[in-house]
Write a protein that holds these residues in place. Structure first.
Motif, PDB file in Angstrom:
ATOM      1  N   GLN A  56      -0.256 -22.658  42.158  1.00 47.33           N
ATOM      2  CA  GLN A  56      -1.507 -21.944  41.893  1.00 47.33           C
ATOM      3  C   GLN A  56      -1.640 -20.755  42.833  1.00 47.33           C
ATOM      4  OE1 GLN A  56      -4.649 -24.785  42.437  1.00 47.33           O
ATOM      5  NE2 GLN A  56      -4.107 -25.236  44.531  1.00 47.33           N
ATOM      6  N   TYR A  57      -2.442 -19.795  42.401  1.00 45.28           N
ATOM      7  CA  TYR A  57      -2.689 -18.606  43.202  1.00 45.28           C
ATOM      8  C   TYR A  57      -3.862 -18.834  44.139  1.00 45.28           C
ATOM      9  CZ  TYR A  57       0.363 -15.994  40.069  1.00 45.28           C
ATOM     10  OH  TYR A  57       1.442 -15.546  39.363  1.00 45.28           O
ATOM     11  N   GLY A  58      -3.831 -18.129  45.244  1.00 42.77           N
ATOM     12  CA  GLY A  58      -4.920 -18.112  46.198  1.00 42.77           C
ATOM     13  C   GLY A  58      -4.866 -16.776  46.912  1.00 42.77           C
ATOM     14  N   GLN A  59      -5.745 -16.591  47.878  1.00 42.25           N
ATOM     15  CA  GLN A  59      -5.683 -15.339  48.621  1.00 42.25           C
ATOM     16  C   GLN A  59      -6.041 -15.558  50.075  1.00 42.25           C
ATOM     17  OE1 GLN A  59      -8.914 -12.328  48.013  1.00 42.25           O
ATOM     18  NE2 GLN A  59      -9.251 -13.497  46.141  1.00 42.25           N
ATOM     19  N   TRP A  60      -5.497 -14.686  50.876  1.00 42.50           N
ATOM     20  CA  TRP A  60      -5.771 -14.653  52.305  1.00 42.50           C
ATOM     21  C   TRP A  60      -6.548 -13.367  52.539  1.00 42.50           C
ATOM     22  CZ3 TRP A  60      -4.215 -18.256  55.977  1.00 42.50           C
ATOM     23  CH2 TRP A  60      -4.552 -17.941  57.291  1.00 42.50           C
ATOM     24  N   SER A  61      -7.724 -13.506  53.092  1.00 39.90           N
ATOM     25  CA  SER A  61      -8.581 -12.360  53.336  1.00 39.90           C
ATOM     26  C   SER A  61      -8.416 -11.866  54.758  1.00 39.90           C
ATOM     27  CB  SER A  61     -10.036 -12.774  53.098  1.00 39.90           C
ATOM     28  OG  SER A  61     -10.915 -11.793  53.593  1.00 39.90           O
TER      29      SER A  61
END
Length: 176
Positions: A164-169
């Motif tokens: 799955q995709y996620g993000q690092w801010s």
């Protein structure tokens, strides 16, 4: 010892290896290339790493049969587009192999190699010249000398792990 699997178990080893690597979150990029006046090519790639700081060098692994690999080798250059956190759709598009993918994203040629820079989907783009290649299994390791880096955004990076995709801010709290 019963949980250890060795080479030679064929399909079981392939599935176990794929599952193991799926549990290793990594950044998401799209590697692009364009040979002469031919159509641009690109593919989603998570097999990427910094190889050297001096000189600035990247290593990417591309499928042996990939038209993107062929375009990079023929043109002598490629771009690594590091995707920002909101670019999951672009990552999926370039993983799909859709023939019209470059008609569906905004891009422009990079300065040195003229490879496509995905200006709305990337937070940074590295313009690379192919230094050498090395076959490895069903992929080819491509070593590229970075000629320039363009920063387009600095707020987030797209990640992929556990399928799955996620993000690092850039504002995410540090892990203690």
């Amino acid at each position: 010892m019963d949980d250890l699997r060795e080479r030679g178990e064929g399909l079981t080893m392939d599935v176990d290896f794929r599952d193991m690597m799926a549990s290793f979150p990594t950044g998401v990029s799209v590697v692009t290339a364009q040979h002469a006046n031919a159509a641009p090519w690109g593919m989603t790639c998570s097999a990427l790493c910094s190889l050297s700081m001096n000189p600035s060098t990247l290593l990417v692994c591309l499928r042996t049969e990939s038209p993107t690999l062929q375009a990079a080798v023929r043109s002598g250059g490629f771009a690594v587009n590091l995707l920002h956190g909101d670019a999951q759709g672009v990552a999926s598009l370039f993983a799909s192999g859709a023939p019209d993918r470059f008609d569906r994203v905004l891009w422009r040629p990079t300065l040195h190699t003229r490879s496509p820079a995905l200006v709305e989907a990337a937070h940074a783009v590295a313009d690379c010249v192919v230094e050498r290649t090395h076959p490895a299994g069903d992929h080819v390791i491509v070593i590229g000398a970075v000629r320039s880096v363009e920063r387009l955004r600095s707020d987030s990076a797209l990640l992929y792990g556990f399928r799955q995709y996620g993000q690092w801010s850039s504002t995410a709290p540090a892990i203690a």
